[in-house]
Design a protein around this motif. Structure first.
Motif, PDB file in Angstrom:
ATOM      1  N   GLN A 111       0.856  -1.181   0.000  1.00  0.00           N
ATOM      2  CA  GLN A 111       0.000   0.000   0.000  1.00  0.00           C
ATOM      3  C   GLN A 111       0.892   1.230   0.000  1.00  0.00           C
ATOM      4  O   GLN A 111       1.902   1.282   0.715  1.00  0.00           O
ATOM      5  CB  GLN A 111      -0.922   0.022   1.217  1.00  0.00           C
ATOM      6  CG  GLN A 111      -1.908   1.175   1.178  1.00  0.00           C
ATOM      7  CD  GLN A 111      -2.843   1.173   2.364  1.00  0.00           C
ATOM      8  OE1 GLN A 111      -2.421   1.005   3.498  1.00  0.00           O
ATOM      9  NE2 GLN A 111      -4.124   1.362   2.094  1.00  0.00           N
ATOM     10  N   HIS A 112       0.518   2.214  -0.809  1.00  0.00           N
ATOM     11  CA  HIS A 112       1.292   3.433  -0.989  1.00  0.00           C
ATOM     12  C   HIS A 112       0.346   4.621  -0.905  1.00  0.00           C
ATOM     13  O   HIS A 112      -0.848   4.495  -1.159  1.00  0.00           O
ATOM     14  CB  HIS A 112       1.960   3.433  -2.375  1.00  0.00           C
ATOM     15  CG  HIS A 112       2.666   2.152  -2.662  1.00  0.00           C
ATOM     16  ND1 HIS A 112       4.006   1.985  -2.454  1.00  0.00           N
ATOM     17  CD2 HIS A 112       2.194   0.957  -3.106  1.00  0.00           C
ATOM     18  CE1 HIS A 112       4.342   0.745  -2.773  1.00  0.00           C
ATOM     19  NE2 HIS A 112       3.266   0.105  -3.158  1.00  0.00           N
ATOM     20  N   CYS A 113       0.908   5.776  -0.564  1.00  0.00           N
ATOM     21  CA  CYS A 113       0.132   7.015  -0.621  1.00  0.00           C
ATOM     22  C   CYS A 113       0.892   8.002  -1.488  1.00  0.00           C
ATOM     23  O   CYS A 113       2.037   7.758  -1.876  1.00  0.00           O
ATOM     24  CB  CYS A 113      -0.129   7.582   0.775  1.00  0.00           C
ATOM     25  SG  CYS A 113       1.352   8.129   1.630  1.00  0.00           S
ATOM     26  N   PHE A 114       0.252   9.090  -1.814  1.00  0.00           N
ATOM     27  CA  PHE A 114       0.864  10.129  -2.642  1.00  0.00           C
ATOM     28  C   PHE A 114       0.988  11.394  -1.801  1.00  0.00           C
ATOM     29  O   PHE A 114       0.007  11.850  -1.208  1.00  0.00           O
ATOM     30  CB  PHE A 114       0.033  10.367  -3.906  1.00  0.00           C
ATOM     31  CG  PHE A 114      -0.066   9.134  -4.746  1.00  0.00           C
ATOM     32  CD1 PHE A 114       0.990   8.748  -5.566  1.00  0.00           C
ATOM     33  CD2 PHE A 114      -1.183   8.321  -4.679  1.00  0.00           C
ATOM     34  CE1 PHE A 114       0.919   7.583  -6.309  1.00  0.00           C
ATOM     35  CE2 PHE A 114      -1.262   7.154  -5.425  1.00  0.00           C
ATOM     36  CZ  PHE A 114      -0.207   6.782  -6.245  1.00  0.00           C
ATOM     37  N   LEU A 115       2.219  11.919  -1.751  1.00  0.00           N
ATOM     38  CA  LEU A 115       2.514  13.090  -0.942  1.00  0.00           C
ATOM     39  C   LEU A 115       3.165  14.169  -1.795  1.00  0.00           C
ATOM     40  O   LEU A 115       3.868  13.854  -2.765  1.00  0.00           O
ATOM     41  CB  LEU A 115       3.488  12.735   0.189  1.00  0.00           C
ATOM     42  CG  LEU A 115       3.111  11.604   1.134  1.00  0.00           C
ATOM     43  CD1 LEU A 115       4.254  11.331   2.118  1.00  0.00           C
ATOM     44  CD2 LEU A 115       1.819  11.906   1.872  1.00  0.00           C
ATOM     45  N   ASN A 116       2.978  15.422  -1.389  1.00  0.00           N
ATOM     46  CA  ASN A 116       3.691  16.519  -2.057  1.00  0.00           C
ATOM     47  C   ASN A 116       5.063  16.690  -1.406  1.00  0.00           C
ATOM     48  O   ASN A 116       5.418  15.946  -0.475  1.00  0.00           O
ATOM     49  CB  ASN A 116       2.865  17.809  -2.035  1.00  0.00           C
ATOM     50  CG  ASN A 116       2.614  18.335  -0.638  1.00  0.00           C
ATOM     51  OD1 ASN A 116       3.288  17.986   0.333  1.00  0.00           O
ATOM     52  ND2 ASN A 116       1.605  19.189  -0.520  1.00  0.00           N
ATOM     53  N   GLU A 117       5.814  17.671  -1.855  1.00  0.00           N
ATOM     54  CA  GLU A 117       7.171  17.881  -1.344  1.00  0.00           C
ATOM     55  C   GLU A 117       7.197  18.237   0.140  1.00  0.00           C
ATOM     56  O   GLU A 117       8.203  18.031   0.819  1.00  0.00           O
ATOM     57  CB  GLU A 117       7.878  18.952  -2.162  1.00  0.00           C
ATOM     58  CG  GLU A 117       8.178  18.480  -3.572  1.00  0.00           C
ATOM     59  CD  GLU A 117       8.710  19.575  -4.471  1.00  0.00           C
ATOM     60  OE1 GLU A 117       8.260  20.738  -4.359  1.00  0.00           O
ATOM     61  OE2 GLU A 117       9.577  19.258  -5.303  1.00  0.00           O
ATOM     62  N   ALA A 118       6.096  18.757   0.651  1.00  0.00           N
ATOM     63  CA  ALA A 118       6.007  19.091   2.073  1.00  0.00           C
ATOM     64  C   ALA A 118       5.598  17.884   2.920  1.00  0.00           C
ATOM     65  O   ALA A 118       5.477  17.991   4.135  1.00  0.00           O
ATOM     66  CB  ALA A 118       5.013  20.230   2.279  1.00  0.00           C
ATOM     67  N   GLY A 119       5.371  16.735   2.270  1.00  0.00           N
ATOM     68  CA  GLY A 119       4.973  15.536   3.003  1.00  0.00           C
ATOM     69  C   GLY A 119       3.494  15.460   3.307  1.00  0.00           C
ATOM     70  O   GLY A 119       3.060  14.652   4.122  1.00  0.00           O
ATOM     71  N   ARG A 120       2.705  16.272   2.635  1.00  0.00           N
ATOM     72  CA  ARG A 120       1.249  16.278   2.836  1.00  0.00           C
ATOM     73  C   ARG A 120       0.575  15.407   1.770  1.00  0.00           C
ATOM     74  O   ARG A 120       0.976  15.417   0.606  1.00  0.00           O
ATOM     75  CB  ARG A 120       0.715  17.694   2.716  1.00  0.00           C
ATOM     76  CG  ARG A 120       1.290  18.625   3.747  1.00  0.00           C
ATOM     77  CD  ARG A 120       0.157  19.144   4.574  1.00  0.00           C
ATOM     78  NE  ARG A 120       0.596  20.146   5.506  1.00  0.00           N
ATOM     79  CZ  ARG A 120       0.443  20.004   6.809  1.00  0.00           C
ATOM     80  NH1 ARG A 120      -0.109  18.933   7.299  1.00  0.00           N
ATOM     81  NH2 ARG A 120       0.837  20.957   7.615  1.00  0.00           N
ATOM     82  N   PRO A 121      -0.468  14.679   2.147  1.00  0.00           N
ATOM     83  CA  PRO A 121      -1.194  13.874   1.165  1.00  0.00           C
ATOM     84  C   PRO A 121      -1.785  14.743   0.053  1.00  0.00           C
ATOM     85  O   PRO A 121      -2.231  15.866   0.307  1.00  0.00           O
ATOM     86  CB  PRO A 121      -2.318  13.226   1.983  1.00  0.00           C
ATOM     87  CG  PRO A 121      -1.832  13.269   3.393  1.00  0.00           C
ATOM     88  CD  PRO A 121      -0.990  14.510   3.499  1.00  0.00           C
ATOM     89  N   VAL A 122      -1.745  14.217  -1.167  1.00  0.00           N
ATOM     90  CA  VAL A 122      -2.347  14.897  -2.306  1.00  0.00           C
ATOM     91  C   VAL A 122      -3.249  13.933  -3.052  1.00  0.00           C
ATOM     92  O   VAL A 122      -3.035  12.725  -3.040  1.00  0.00           O
ATOM     93  CB  VAL A 122      -1.287  15.474  -3.281  1.00  0.00           C
ATOM     94  CG1 VAL A 122      -0.471  16.559  -2.621  1.00  0.00           C
ATOM     95  CG2 VAL A 122      -0.390  14.386  -3.827  1.00  0.00           C
ATOM     96  N   SER A 123      -4.237  14.485  -3.698  1.00  0.00           N
ATOM     97  CA  SER A 123      -5.131  13.701  -4.550  1.00  0.00           C
ATOM     98  C   SER A 123      -4.622  13.793  -5.984  1.00  0.00           C
ATOM     99  O   SER A 123      -4.545  14.885  -6.549  1.00  0.00           O
ATOM    100  CB  SER A 123      -6.560  14.237  -4.471  1.00  0.00           C
ATOM    101  OG  SER A 123      -7.355  13.613  -5.467  1.00  0.00           O
ATOM    102  N   LEU A 124      -4.290  12.647  -6.561  1.00  0.00           N
ATOM    103  CA  LEU A 124      -3.835  12.653  -7.946  1.00  0.00           C
ATOM    104  C   LEU A 124      -4.926  13.143  -8.891  1.00  0.00           C
ATOM    105  O   LEU A 124      -4.629  13.695  -9.940  1.00  0.00           O
ATOM    106  CB  LEU A 124      -3.366  11.261  -8.365  1.00  0.00           C
ATOM    107  CG  LEU A 124      -2.091  10.759  -7.698  1.00  0.00           C
ATOM    108  CD1 LEU A 124      -1.700   9.403  -8.273  1.00  0.00           C
ATOM    109  CD2 LEU A 124      -0.946  11.746  -7.851  1.00  0.00           C
ATOM    110  N   LYS A 125      -6.166  12.948  -8.501  1.00  0.00           N
ATOM    111  CA  LYS A 125      -7.273  13.427  -9.338  1.00  0.00           C
ATOM    112  C   LYS A 125      -7.160  14.929  -9.555  1.00  0.00           C
ATOM    113  O   LYS A 125      -7.447  15.429 -10.641  1.00  0.00           O
ATOM    114  CB  LYS A 125      -8.611  13.069  -8.695  1.00  0.00           C
ATOM    115  CG  LYS A 125      -9.805  13.381  -9.557  1.00  0.00           C
ATOM    116  CD  LYS A 125     -11.088  12.873  -8.930  1.00  0.00           C
ATOM    117  CE  LYS A 125     -12.253  13.098  -9.862  1.00  0.00           C
ATOM    118  NZ  LYS A 125     -13.505  12.554  -9.321  1.00  0.00           N
TER     119      LYS A 125
END
Length: 145
Positions: A111-125
């Motif tokens: 399982q993986h998540c997507f984060l921005n450079e600040a380490g915050r979750p982002v929605s790829l949508k």
């Protein structure tokens, strides 16, 4: 386009074996990662491009269930399939299948998540709609071998 995906093949290397002359269990996790990166490339979600756009995808969990042994020189398919995806998290299921016999050797999940450079979750949508569409398109893809 779904039929264009090629299964990932790994040839077991001597250095991957343990004292029992079988593939050490830790290597299967590496194989999952190799197959995941290959899968991402094939579906249009190249990891290097995601990183260049400020998106990283850390591993949240990983597991493997060993069914039978892989030995040095064996060729195996490592087949990732999208188990779930919600725009922020991606779960993949893996099957490791002997190329010569078709025998299921190992199964696993990551399982993986997507984060921005600040380490915050982002929605790829929202931030990568084309990647989001690729994951949606291949959500139900099952490799044929």
């Amino acid at each position: 386009m779904k039929n264009e995906l090629k299964p990932y093949i790994h040839v077991a290397q001597y250095y991957e074996t343990d004292q029992m002359k079988i593939i050490h269990h830790s290597n299967y996790i590496r194989w999952f990662e190799e197959a995941r990166i290959d899968f991402l490339d094939q579906v249009g979600a190249n990891y290097a491009k995601l990183e260049a756009n400020g998106i990283v995808s850390p591993v949240l969990t990983v597991e493997a269930q060993y069914k039978s042994m892989v030995r040095y020189g064996d060729s195996v398919y490592v087949l990732p399939e999208i188990e779930s995806y919600n725009g922020v998290k991606l779960s993949l299921a893996y099957r490791v299948i002997d190329v010569a016999t078709g025998e299921l050797r190992t199964t696993g999940k990551s399982q993986h998540c997507f984060l921005n450079e600040a380490g915050r979750p982002v929605s790829l949508k929202k931030v990568q709609p084309s990647v989001h569409e690729s994951f949606e398109k291949y959500r139900a893809h099952i490799f044929s071998i």
